[in-house]
Write an enzyme that holds these catalytic residues in place. Structure first.
Site, PDB file in Angstrom:
ATOM      1  N   ASN B   9      27.575 -10.047   6.056  1.00  6.91           N
ATOM      2  CA  ASN B   9      27.046 -10.249   4.708  1.00  6.91           C
ATOM      3  C   ASN B   9      27.088  -8.920   3.950  1.00  6.91           C
ATOM      4  O   ASN B   9      26.396  -7.966   4.298  1.00  6.91           O
ATOM      5  CB  ASN B   9      25.615 -10.774   4.828  1.00  6.91           C
ATOM      6  CG  ASN B   9      25.001 -11.100   3.480  1.00  6.91           C
ATOM      7  OD1 ASN B   9      25.149 -10.341   2.523  1.00  6.91           O
ATOM      8  ND2 ASN B   9      24.312 -12.222   3.410  1.00  6.91           N
ATOM      9  N   GLY B  11      26.142  -8.188   0.915  1.00  5.83           N
ATOM     10  CA  GLY B  11      24.901  -7.885   0.182  1.00  5.83           C
ATOM     11  C   GLY B  11      23.901  -7.186   1.096  1.00  5.83           C
ATOM     12  O   GLY B  11      23.325  -6.155   0.745  1.00  5.83           O
ATOM     13  N   ASP B  70      18.090 -10.646  11.595  1.00  4.15           N
ATOM     14  CA  ASP B  70      18.018 -12.040  11.153  1.00  4.15           C
ATOM     15  C   ASP B  70      16.796 -12.166  10.267  1.00  4.15           C
ATOM     16  O   ASP B  70      15.754 -11.554  10.529  1.00  4.15           O
ATOM     17  CB  ASP B  70      17.908 -13.009  12.332  1.00  4.15           C
ATOM     18  CG  ASP B  70      18.169 -14.453  11.884  1.00  4.15           C
ATOM     19  OD1 ASP B  70      19.071 -14.659  11.053  1.00  4.15           O
ATOM     20  OD2 ASP B  70      17.481 -15.365  12.369  1.00  4.15           O
ATOM     21  N   PHE B 153      19.841 -12.717  -3.351  1.00  4.09           N
ATOM     22  CA  PHE B 153      20.535 -13.895  -2.822  1.00  4.09           C
ATOM     23  C   PHE B 153      19.510 -14.729  -2.067  1.00  4.09           C
ATOM     24  O   PHE B 153      18.312 -14.418  -2.093  1.00  4.09           O
ATOM     25  CB  PHE B 153      21.720 -13.491  -1.927  1.00  4.09           C
ATOM     26  CG  PHE B 153      21.370 -12.564  -0.804  1.00  4.09           C
ATOM     27  CD1 PHE B 153      21.019 -13.059   0.443  1.00  4.09           C
ATOM     28  CD2 PHE B 153      21.375 -11.171  -0.983  1.00  4.09           C
ATOM     29  CE1 PHE B 153      20.693 -12.190   1.482  1.00  4.09           C
ATOM     30  CE2 PHE B 153      21.052 -10.308   0.048  1.00  4.09           C
ATOM     31  CZ  PHE B 153      20.707 -10.816   1.283  1.00  4.09           C
ATOM     32  N   TYR B 155      16.753 -17.193  -1.147  1.00  4.78           N
ATOM     33  CA  TYR B 155      15.662 -17.841  -1.870  1.00  4.78           C
ATOM     34  C   TYR B 155      15.051 -16.927  -2.933  1.00  4.78           C
ATOM     35  O   TYR B 155      14.010 -17.273  -3.521  1.00  4.78           O
ATOM     36  CB  TYR B 155      14.589 -18.305  -0.873  1.00  4.78           C
ATOM     37  CG  TYR B 155      15.098 -19.389   0.061  1.00  4.78           C
ATOM     38  CD1 TYR B 155      15.042 -20.723  -0.306  1.00  4.78           C
ATOM     39  CD2 TYR B 155      15.672 -19.067   1.288  1.00  4.78           C
ATOM     40  CE1 TYR B 155      15.534 -21.720   0.522  1.00  4.78           C
ATOM     41  CE2 TYR B 155      16.168 -20.053   2.136  1.00  4.78           C
ATOM     42  CZ  TYR B 155      16.090 -21.379   1.749  1.00  4.78           C
ATOM     43  OH  TYR B 155      16.578 -22.357   2.575  1.00  4.78           O
ATOM     44  N   ASP B 156      15.681 -15.791  -3.191  1.00  2.48           N
ATOM     45  CA  ASP B 156      15.124 -14.828  -4.155  1.00  2.48           C
ATOM     46  C   ASP B 156      14.757 -15.446  -5.512  1.00  2.48           C
ATOM     47  O   ASP B 156      13.720 -15.082  -6.077  1.00  2.48           O
ATOM     48  CB  ASP B 156      16.092 -13.656  -4.370  1.00  2.48           C
ATOM     49  CG  ASP B 156      16.157 -12.723  -3.160  1.00  2.48           C
ATOM     50  OD1 ASP B 156      15.355 -12.917  -2.226  1.00  2.48           O
ATOM     51  OD2 ASP B 156      17.004 -11.811  -3.150  1.00  2.48           O
ATOM     52  N   HIS B 181      11.354  -7.468   2.572  1.00  2.00           N
ATOM     53  CA  HIS B 181      11.165  -7.589   4.022  1.00  2.00           C
ATOM     54  C   HIS B 181      12.234  -6.787   4.764  1.00  2.00           C
ATOM     55  O   HIS B 181      11.952  -6.134   5.758  1.00  2.00           O
ATOM     56  CB  HIS B 181      11.205  -9.055   4.407  1.00  2.00           C
ATOM     57  CG  HIS B 181      12.409  -9.797   3.907  1.00  2.00           C
ATOM     58  ND1 HIS B 181      12.776  -9.804   2.581  1.00  2.00           N
ATOM     59  CD2 HIS B 181      13.345 -10.519   4.554  1.00  2.00           C
ATOM     60  CE1 HIS B 181      13.869 -10.522   2.443  1.00  2.00           C
ATOM     61  NE2 HIS B 181      14.242 -10.965   3.614  1.00  2.00           N
ATOM     62  N   ARG B 182      13.453  -6.827   4.219  1.00  2.00           N
ATOM     63  CA  ARG B 182      14.548  -6.092   4.883  1.00  2.00           C
ATOM     64  C   ARG B 182      14.317  -4.584   4.773  1.00  2.00           C
ATOM     65  O   ARG B 182      14.501  -3.835   5.732  1.00  2.00           O
ATOM     66  CB  ARG B 182      15.898  -6.490   4.262  1.00  2.00           C
ATOM     67  CG  ARG B 182      17.089  -6.079   5.114  1.00  2.00           C
ATOM     68  CD  ARG B 182      18.367  -6.782   4.710  1.00  2.00           C
ATOM     69  NE  ARG B 182      18.236  -8.203   4.905  1.00  2.00           N
ATOM     70  CZ  ARG B 182      18.128  -9.115   3.937  1.00  2.00           C
ATOM     71  NH1 ARG B 182      18.203  -8.739   2.675  1.00  2.00           N
ATOM     72  NH2 ARG B 182      17.961 -10.376   4.221  1.00  2.00           N
TER      73      ARG B 182
END
Lengths: 200, 200
Positions: B9, B11, B70, B153, B155-156, B181-182
């Protein structure tokens, strides 16, 4: 309408009552009811267990607001175990001490980097069988290598908070009640409750 | 030794590289490797999936440090769904748009009190098949009633942050990268990495 906290755990009840102080509603625990409940925590998540507890009790007390709570420990390097099995981690005859010992054994060869964990408390409020509110509170920490402190319960003696340089069991209850996963969850519930009582 | 981020990914890769800026290690994604991987996210938890991704890749690149990640959304009133099914919530042909629509439909009759949710990002670092580090990062929010914003991207566009009065998709990427969170997870990883590179 009363507020029924669907727990028989006196330690939890004491914590929760303190957090909800100032809200004007008669608050009781399962121990105060004329029926007895034996609710199995069979859910896959803390939230499912919290909801189940509240729903079962609500069936018999449809006029009251019933709050279910389920909480536990997730260790990241253990695929989030013990999770919903937190209370019975060391088997059917589990005690806090046995659970802590089992956890420390599992992590014996793990350094600090593999000891990251979180406490989670899930809360569900049900009235007349209907879910009205759901939330979670979290607390991050590190599993220590030996139990320390005599306060709290559960995994508190091995749940180390870096910013306090103490385990949760070493914190004064007043301090624990400011920052714990349960406090964080029930503060959200308190906000809901205040608004709900105005409109209900 | 390189740092392999086990994602394709772009992004995510961009976000992660920004967070890790300042750490001196060559960082690559799965897209940069000479092998291709198709890793099924079959775990029960985000952590299990993160670990699996890192472990599978590490088998072929034992000299590199491999990081699996994840992440997903948990809605408290939905028993923490979509959870590990976040990406394929609306089925095999899932897109962000379809997933968001399905979620909004599920919550259609729920007021704000039943729309509490959290994003979670689980991270696992593996070297030569061995788990060296595991952590999680969280972000709490409320699922809105209509999608808003074009950034981010997943559910943002429906993940609303009360303290910003905006969805995550309405935040500038720089802002998102401070609080997501990331970001929270990879900041913990960054600390681990800095120490690890000193001692490895």
């Amino acid at each position: 309408m009363r507020l029924i906290i669907a727990t028989e755990n006196r330690g939890k009840m004491r914590e929760i009552k303190k957090i909800l102080r100032g809200i004007k509603i008669k608050t009781v625990s399962l121990a105060d009811l004329d029926r007895t409940f034996s609710i199995k925590e069979t859910g896959r998540t803390f939230g499912a267990n919290a909801y189940k507890k509240a729903k079962v009790v609500s069936r018999y007390y449809p006029d009251d607001l019933v709050v279910g709570e389920d909480s536990g420990l997730e260790v990241f390097s253990l695929d989030n175990r013990p999770g919903v099995f937190s209370r019975r981690y060391s088997g059917e005859q589990a005690t806090d001490e046995k659970n802590n010992r089992k956890l420390l054994e599992e992590l014996e060869h793990c350094n600090k980097r593999l000891r990251g964990a979180q406490y989670t408390c899930a809360i569900a409020a049900v009235k007349n069988g209907k879910l009205l509110f759901a939330c979670e509170g979290n607390l991050s920490g590190i599993i220590g290598s030996t139990p320390k402190g005599r306060g709290g319960f559960g995994y508190d003696p091995v749940f180390y908070l870096a910013r306090y340089k103490k385990t949760v069991a070493q914190l004064p209850l007043r301090e624990k009640n400011k920052i714990s996963h349960r406090a964080r969850g029930f503060k959200k519930f308190k906000k809901f409750l205040a608004r709900y009582l105005k409109t209900a």
